[in-house]
Design a protein around this motif. Structure first.
Motif, mmCIF file in Angstrom:
data_model
loop_
_atom_site.group_PDB
_atom_site.id
_atom_site.type_symbol
_atom_site.label_atom_id
_atom_site.label_comp_id
_atom_site.label_asym_id
_atom_site.label_seq_id
_atom_site.Cartn_x
_atom_site.Cartn_y
_atom_site.Cartn_z
ATOM 1 N N ALA A 1 0.850 -1.190 0.000
ATOM 2 C CA ALA A 1 0.000 0.000 0.000
ATOM 3 C C ALA A 1 0.882 1.234 0.000
ATOM 4 C CB ALA A 1 -0.917 0.015 1.222
ATOM 5 N N LEU A 2 0.360 2.307 -0.557
ATOM 6 C CA LEU A 2 0.989 3.618 -0.408
ATOM 7 C C LEU A 2 0.425 4.210 0.870
ATOM 8 C CD1 LEU A 2 0.812 5.016 -4.028
ATOM 9 C CD2 LEU A 2 2.822 4.209 -2.797
ATOM 10 N N LYS A 3 1.294 4.693 1.727
ATOM 11 C CA LYS A 3 0.906 5.238 3.028
ATOM 12 C C LYS A 3 1.199 6.733 3.034
ATOM 13 C CE LYS A 3 2.078 4.552 7.928
ATOM 14 N NZ LYS A 3 2.977 3.768 8.807
ATOM 15 N N TYR A 4 0.163 7.533 3.329
ATOM 16 C CA TYR A 4 0.277 8.983 3.345
ATOM 17 C C TYR A 4 -0.054 9.508 4.742
ATOM 18 C CZ TYR A 4 -0.684 8.486 -1.741
ATOM 19 O OH TYR A 4 -0.685 8.141 -3.072
ATOM 20 N N GLY A 5 0.598 10.570 5.158
ATOM 21 C CA GLY A 5 0.205 11.278 6.375
ATOM 22 C C GLY A 5 -1.004 12.140 6.074
ATOM 23 N N ILE A 6 -1.914 12.228 7.044
ATOM 24 C CA ILE A 6 -3.110 13.055 6.877
ATOM 25 C C ILE A 6 -3.398 13.824 8.154
ATOM 26 C CG2 ILE A 6 -4.214 11.621 5.114
ATOM 27 C CD1 ILE A 6 -5.978 10.411 7.345
ATOM 28 N N GLY A 7 -4.165 14.886 8.020
ATOM 29 C CA GLY A 7 -4.779 15.555 9.150
ATOM 30 C C GLY A 7 -6.217 15.062 9.225
ATOM 31 N N VAL A 8 -6.728 14.895 10.434
ATOM 32 C CA VAL A 8 -8.071 14.336 10.619
ATOM 33 C C VAL A 8 -8.932 15.286 11.440
ATOM 34 C CG1 VAL A 8 -7.198 11.973 10.447
ATOM 35 C CG2 VAL A 8 -7.442 13.034 12.713
ATOM 36 N N GLY A 9 -10.194 14.901 11.625
ATOM 37 C CA GLY A 9 -11.121 15.704 12.407
ATOM 38 C C GLY A 9 -10.718 15.794 13.871
ATOM 39 N N ARG A 10 -10.902 16.972 14.433
ATOM 40 C CA ARG A 10 -10.618 17.139 15.865
ATOM 41 C C ARG A 10 -11.714 16.434 16.671
ATOM 42 N NH1 ARG A 10 -12.336 21.940 13.703
ATOM 43 N NH2 ARG A 10 -14.053 23.006 14.728
ATOM 44 N N ASP A 11 -11.547 16.395 17.989
ATOM 45 C CA ASP A 11 -12.524 15.730 18.850
ATOM 46 C C ASP A 11 -13.932 16.229 18.536
ATOM 47 O OD1 ASP A 11 -10.561 14.271 20.096
ATOM 48 O OD2 ASP A 11 -10.418 15.583 21.850
ATOM 49 N N GLY A 12 -14.839 15.291 18.407
ATOM 50 C CA GLY A 12 -16.224 15.618 18.090
ATOM 51 C C GLY A 12 -16.511 15.696 16.599
ATOM 52 N N PHE A 13 -15.478 15.622 15.754
ATOM 53 C CA PHE A 13 -15.663 15.729 14.308
ATOM 54 C C PHE A 13 -15.155 14.510 13.547
ATOM 55 C CE2 PHE A 13 -16.003 20.047 15.740
ATOM 56 C CZ PHE A 13 -17.000 20.587 14.936
ATOM 57 N N ARG A 14 -14.676 13.498 14.263
ATOM 58 C CA ARG A 14 -14.219 12.285 13.577
ATOM 59 C C ARG A 14 -15.414 11.389 13.302
ATOM 60 N NH1 ARG A 14 -9.672 13.506 16.750
ATOM 61 N NH2 ARG A 14 -10.431 12.410 18.586
ATOM 62 N N TRP A 15 -15.321 10.624 12.259
ATOM 63 C CA TRP A 15 -16.413 9.753 11.852
ATOM 64 C C TRP A 15 -15.842 8.503 11.199
ATOM 65 C CZ3 TRP A 15 -17.002 8.940 6.515
ATOM 66 C CH2 TRP A 15 -16.240 9.799 5.701
ATOM 67 N N SER B 1 -9.232 19.255 11.793
ATOM 68 C CA SER B 1 -10.245 19.624 10.795
ATOM 69 C C SER B 1 -11.658 19.469 11.349
ATOM 70 C CB SER B 1 -10.074 18.772 9.535
ATOM 71 O OG SER B 1 -10.660 17.492 9.713
ATOM 72 N N SER B 2 -12.621 19.811 10.511
ATOM 73 C CA SER B 2 -14.036 19.641 10.849
ATOM 74 C C SER B 2 -14.582 18.340 10.273
ATOM 75 C CB SER B 2 -14.841 20.833 10.324
ATOM 76 O OG SER B 2 -14.472 22.014 11.006
ATOM 77 N N GLY B 3 -13.711 17.378 10.035
ATOM 78 C CA GLY B 3 -14.141 16.066 9.558
ATOM 79 C C GLY B 3 -13.542 15.651 8.229
ATOM 80 N N CYS B 4 -12.978 16.604 7.490
ATOM 81 C CA CYS B 4 -12.306 16.273 6.234
ATOM 82 C C CYS B 4 -10.925 15.699 6.527
ATOM 83 C CB CYS B 4 -12.160 17.515 5.354
ATOM 84 S SG CYS B 4 -13.706 18.061 4.614
ATOM 85 N N PHE B 5 -10.321 15.130 5.508
ATOM 86 C CA PHE B 5 -8.984 14.558 5.629
ATOM 87 C C PHE B 5 -8.029 15.401 4.804
ATOM 88 C CE2 PHE B 5 -12.151 11.163 5.934
ATOM 89 C CZ PHE B 5 -12.014 10.908 7.288
ATOM 90 N N ARG B 6 -7.073 16.029 5.474
ATOM 91 C CA ARG B 6 -6.117 16.925 4.839
ATOM 92 C C ARG B 6 -4.850 16.166 4.464
ATOM 93 N NH1 ARG B 6 -5.750 22.223 8.757
ATOM 94 N NH2 ARG B 6 -7.957 22.739 8.767
#
Length: 192
Positions: free
Chosen positions: A81-95, A163-168
């Protein structure tokens, strides 16, 4: 004669008025042609992209988002697999869930959703695509949700929960992923 010399100088410098850009077509750089460095639109990730072993249950071409690990995997053939670093949703915004990529856009414009404007009334109502846009160089829209996998004009946030739920992703990484996936690609979001 002076006008022709001025236009030639603008072409060489890479900066022309909007009316000249239409006349000269693709002579002038798009935002992704600006090179590396501050405000270039591209920059290195604090979490470098790499090829890794992947023995999961998902078929090649599937995108796996692991929010706890803050990594995105694009499953390849032969258990890799290709593995990328991401930013994720802060507490309360992960899904979590399974979505498909329903739209792809290069240098997308951004319209903050009403929920975000309620929290942040200082945000613009619309921002055209470009280097300063928070969606960055590319965006892949996930189903009918408000969420996207997108670039970022803040590469230092990769590996964080902001983030607010998006993946950066960095603009380099999101462009690489964008070129490897199609509309209809399955995206599995794990939040454990």
């Amino acid at each position: 004669m002076a006008t022709a010399a001025l236009m030639a100088g603008l072409i060489v410098a890479g900066a022309a008025p909007a009316s000249a850009q239409g006349f000269f077509g693709n002579v002038f750089p798009k935002p992704f042609d600006f090179g590396n460095g501050p405000k270039s639109g591209y920059s290195g990730s604090p979490v470098p992209r790499q090829t890794v072993r992947y023995d999961g249950k998902y078929k090649p071409g599937t995108v796996i988002v692991n929010t706890a690990e803050r990594r995105l995997y694009l499953v390849q053939d032969n258990g890799m697999a290709l593995k990328y670093g991401i930013g994720v949703g802060r507490d309360g915004f992960r899904w979590s869930g399974v979505k498909t990529i329903t739209r792809k856009a290069e240098w997308p414009g951004w319209t903050p959703p009403p929920q975000m404007l309620k929290r942040r009334p200082d945000l613009p109502r619309y921002m055209p695509g470009g280097i300063d846009n928070p969606l960055g160089a590319r965006a892949m829209y996930l189903g009918s949700t408000l969420y996207r996998i997108h670039g970022s004009n803040e590469p230092e946030t990769i590996g964080q929960a902001v983030s607010s739920g998006c993946f950066r992703m960095t603009n380099d990484d999101v462009t690489d992923l964008y070129n490897r996936v199609n509309i209809g690609t399955t995206v599995v979001v794990l939040n454990n």
